[in-house]
Design a protein around this motif. Structure first.
Motif, mmCIF file in Angstrom:
data_model
loop_
_atom_site.group_PDB
_atom_site.id
_atom_site.type_symbol
_atom_site.label_atom_id
_atom_site.label_comp_id
_atom_site.label_asym_id
_atom_site.label_seq_id
_atom_site.Cartn_x
_atom_site.Cartn_y
_atom_site.Cartn_z
ATOM 1 N N TRP A 53 43.768 21.859 64.028
ATOM 2 C CA TRP A 53 42.345 21.527 63.872
ATOM 3 C C TRP A 53 42.135 20.017 63.818
ATOM 4 O O TRP A 53 41.191 19.483 64.392
ATOM 5 N N ILE A 54 43.019 19.321 63.126
ATOM 6 C CA ILE A 54 42.900 17.862 63.038
ATOM 7 C C ILE A 54 43.070 17.232 64.415
ATOM 8 O O ILE A 54 42.305 16.345 64.807
ATOM 9 N N VAL A 55 44.043 17.693 65.172
ATOM 10 C CA VAL A 55 44.257 17.165 66.521
ATOM 11 C C VAL A 55 43.040 17.454 67.397
ATOM 12 O O VAL A 55 42.590 16.596 68.166
ATOM 13 N N PHE A 56 42.476 18.657 67.283
ATOM 14 C CA PHE A 56 41.292 19.011 68.062
ATOM 15 C C PHE A 56 40.116 18.084 67.722
ATOM 16 O O PHE A 56 39.417 17.589 68.607
ATOM 17 N N LEU A 77 40.251 15.042 66.497
ATOM 18 C CA LEU A 77 40.532 13.698 67.002
ATOM 19 C C LEU A 77 40.254 13.606 68.501
ATOM 20 O O LEU A 77 39.691 12.617 68.979
ATOM 21 N N HIS A 78 40.612 14.646 69.254
ATOM 22 C CA HIS A 78 40.315 14.662 70.684
ATOM 23 C C HIS A 78 38.806 14.680 70.925
ATOM 24 O O HIS A 78 38.289 14.012 71.832
ATOM 25 N N LEU A 79 38.101 15.444 70.117
ATOM 26 C CA LEU A 79 36.640 15.528 70.252
ATOM 27 C C LEU A 79 36.005 14.171 69.963
ATOM 28 O O LEU A 79 35.091 13.735 70.690
ATOM 29 N N MET A 80 36.479 13.467 68.951
ATOM 30 C CA MET A 80 35.945 12.145 68.634
ATOM 31 C C MET A 80 36.238 11.164 69.771
ATOM 32 O O MET A 80 35.378 10.343 70.137
ATOM 33 N N ALA A 81 37.456 11.239 70.337
ATOM 34 C CA ALA A 81 37.804 10.349 71.444
ATOM 35 C C ALA A 81 36.917 10.627 72.646
ATOM 36 O O ALA A 81 36.461 9.696 73.329
ATOM 37 N N LEU A 82 36.610 11.888 72.904
ATOM 38 C CA LEU A 82 35.728 12.253 74.012
ATOM 39 C C LEU A 82 34.323 11.708 73.764
ATOM 40 O O LEU A 82 33.691 11.164 74.677
ATOM 41 N N PHE A 83 33.850 11.812 72.536
ATOM 42 C CA PHE A 83 32.527 11.297 72.185
ATOM 43 C C PHE A 83 32.469 9.779 72.396
ATOM 44 O O PHE A 83 31.501 9.243 72.947
ATOM 45 N N VAL A 84 33.504 9.058 71.987
ATOM 46 C CA VAL A 84 33.546 7.600 72.153
ATOM 47 C C VAL A 84 33.556 7.248 73.638
ATOM 48 O O VAL A 84 32.858 6.319 74.079
ATOM 49 N N MET A 85 34.292 7.990 74.452
ATOM 50 C CA MET A 85 34.344 7.705 75.894
ATOM 51 C C MET A 85 32.992 7.954 76.551
ATOM 52 O O MET A 85 32.556 7.187 77.410
ATOM 53 N N VAL A 86 32.300 9.026 76.143
ATOM 54 C CA VAL A 86 30.968 9.309 76.717
ATOM 55 C C VAL A 86 29.999 8.186 76.355
ATOM 56 O O VAL A 86 29.229 7.712 77.206
ATOM 57 N N ARG A 87 30.016 7.712 75.102
ATOM 58 C CA ARG A 87 29.132 6.615 74.703
ATOM 59 C C ARG A 87 29.453 5.345 75.494
ATOM 60 O O ARG A 87 28.558 4.603 75.885
ATOM 61 N N PHE A 88 30.761 5.097 75.739
ATOM 62 C CA PHE A 88 31.164 3.920 76.494
ATOM 63 C C PHE A 88 30.659 3.995 77.931
ATOM 64 O O PHE A 88 30.136 3.026 78.476
ATOM 65 N N ILE A 89 30.786 5.149 78.550
ATOM 66 C CA ILE A 89 30.310 5.326 79.928
ATOM 67 C C ILE A 89 28.797 5.162 79.989
ATOM 68 O O ILE A 89 28.260 4.514 80.902
ATOM 69 N N LEU A 90 28.073 5.720 79.010
ATOM 70 C CA LEU A 90 26.610 5.569 78.984
ATOM 71 C C LEU A 90 26.216 4.103 78.806
ATOM 72 O O LEU A 90 25.256 3.623 79.425
ATOM 73 N N ALA A 91 26.972 3.375 77.980
ATOM 74 C CA ALA A 91 26.664 1.961 77.758
ATOM 75 C C ALA A 91 26.883 1.177 79.052
ATOM 76 O O ALA A 91 26.095 0.266 79.379
ATOM 77 N N ILE A 92 27.909 1.495 79.806
ATOM 78 C CA ILE A 92 28.165 0.803 81.080
ATOM 79 C C ILE A 92 27.050 1.111 82.067
ATOM 80 O O ILE A 92 26.576 0.217 82.777
ATOM 81 N N LEU A 93 26.600 2.357 82.119
ATOM 82 C CA LEU A 93 25.535 2.734 83.031
ATOM 83 C C LEU A 93 24.227 2.006 82.703
ATOM 84 O O LEU A 93 23.473 1.609 83.575
ATOM 85 N N VAL A 94 23.958 1.834 81.398
ATOM 86 C CA VAL A 94 22.746 1.115 80.989
ATOM 87 C C VAL A 94 22.864 -0.335 81.384
ATOM 88 O O VAL A 94 21.882 -0.967 81.830
ATOM 89 N N LEU A 95 24.050 -0.945 81.252
ATOM 90 C CA LEU A 95 24.206 -2.356 81.592
ATOM 91 C C LEU A 95 24.100 -2.567 83.109
ATOM 92 O O LEU A 95 23.661 -3.622 83.563
ATOM 93 N N VAL A 96 24.527 -1.590 83.908
ATOM 94 C CA VAL A 96 24.492 -1.731 85.357
ATOM 95 C C VAL A 96 23.049 -1.717 85.840
ATOM 96 O O VAL A 96 22.682 -2.428 86.785
#
Length: 188
Positions: A163-166, A168-187
């Motif tokens: 459960w802990i590993v799951f 952590l993966h979910l949090m990493a996915l959330f951070v990556m989605v926010r990063f991609i959205l931030a790049i799209l807004v800057l473009v």
């Protein structure tokens, strides 16, 4: 001084000149090198008859050397098949006798009551008492250690870890989605 006499007399191939040199035996010089240090070790040794045998004794020695050189590269058998069969037969008989002795001794050892009944030894009181104690001890152990109890805690630990590993993966996915959205807004 002896070296000069040997040099003078043997250069021409003739016998030594002095009487002392004729009585001296021939000396060999052995030179070896130490593989670790590379230093040379020089020794003078007296030859013996085994190093330089006479011409009459060289034939058996040559035959012996030939026999050791020209032989198969695999190990040859050391006994015949009949000797091996006899040896195996004797060992099998010995194992059979040892097994019979062990089975005879095991008859009088405490064991489960069902085994005593099967062997027809339920009339021996000492054996029945020892078997009853053995059965009680086994039942107590089974009550103290129910089936599967040894793995429950480790299974819980594995589930929690998964459960802990799951998460952590979910949090990493959330951070990556926010990063991609931030790049799209800057473009834009």
């Amino acid at each position: 001084g002896g070296m000069g006499g040997v040099h003078d007399s043997r250069m021409g191939g003739g016998p030594p000149r002095s009487g002392d040199a004729a009585n001296e035996s021939m000396k060999l010089t052995q030179i070896t090198q130490n593989p670790m240090t590379g230093q040379l070790d020089i020794r003078q040794i007296q030859p013996n008859t085994t190093m330089f045998p006479s011409a009459t004794s060289t034939l058996p020695q040559r035959q012996q050397i030939s026999n050791t050189v020209f032989r198969p590269h695999w190990n040859l058998p050391t006994m015949s098949l009949s000797e091996l069969a006899e040896r195996e037969r004797a060992e099998a008989i010995q194992r059979g006798e040892a097994q019979k002795i062990a089975e005879e001794q095991a008859k009088f050892q405490p064991r489960r009551y069902e085994q005593l009944v099967r062997d027809g030894m339920e009339d021996d009181e000492k054996l029945v008492e020892a078997s009853a104690k053995l059965d009680r001890d086994w039942d107590d152990w089974k009550e103290a250690n129910p089936r599967g109890s040894g793995n429950k805690m480790s299974e819980r630990g594995i589930v929690i870890f998964n459960w802990i590993v799951f998460l952590l993966h979910l949090m990493a996915l959330f951070v990556m989605v926010r990063f991609i959205l931030a790049i799209l807004v800057l473009v834009k």
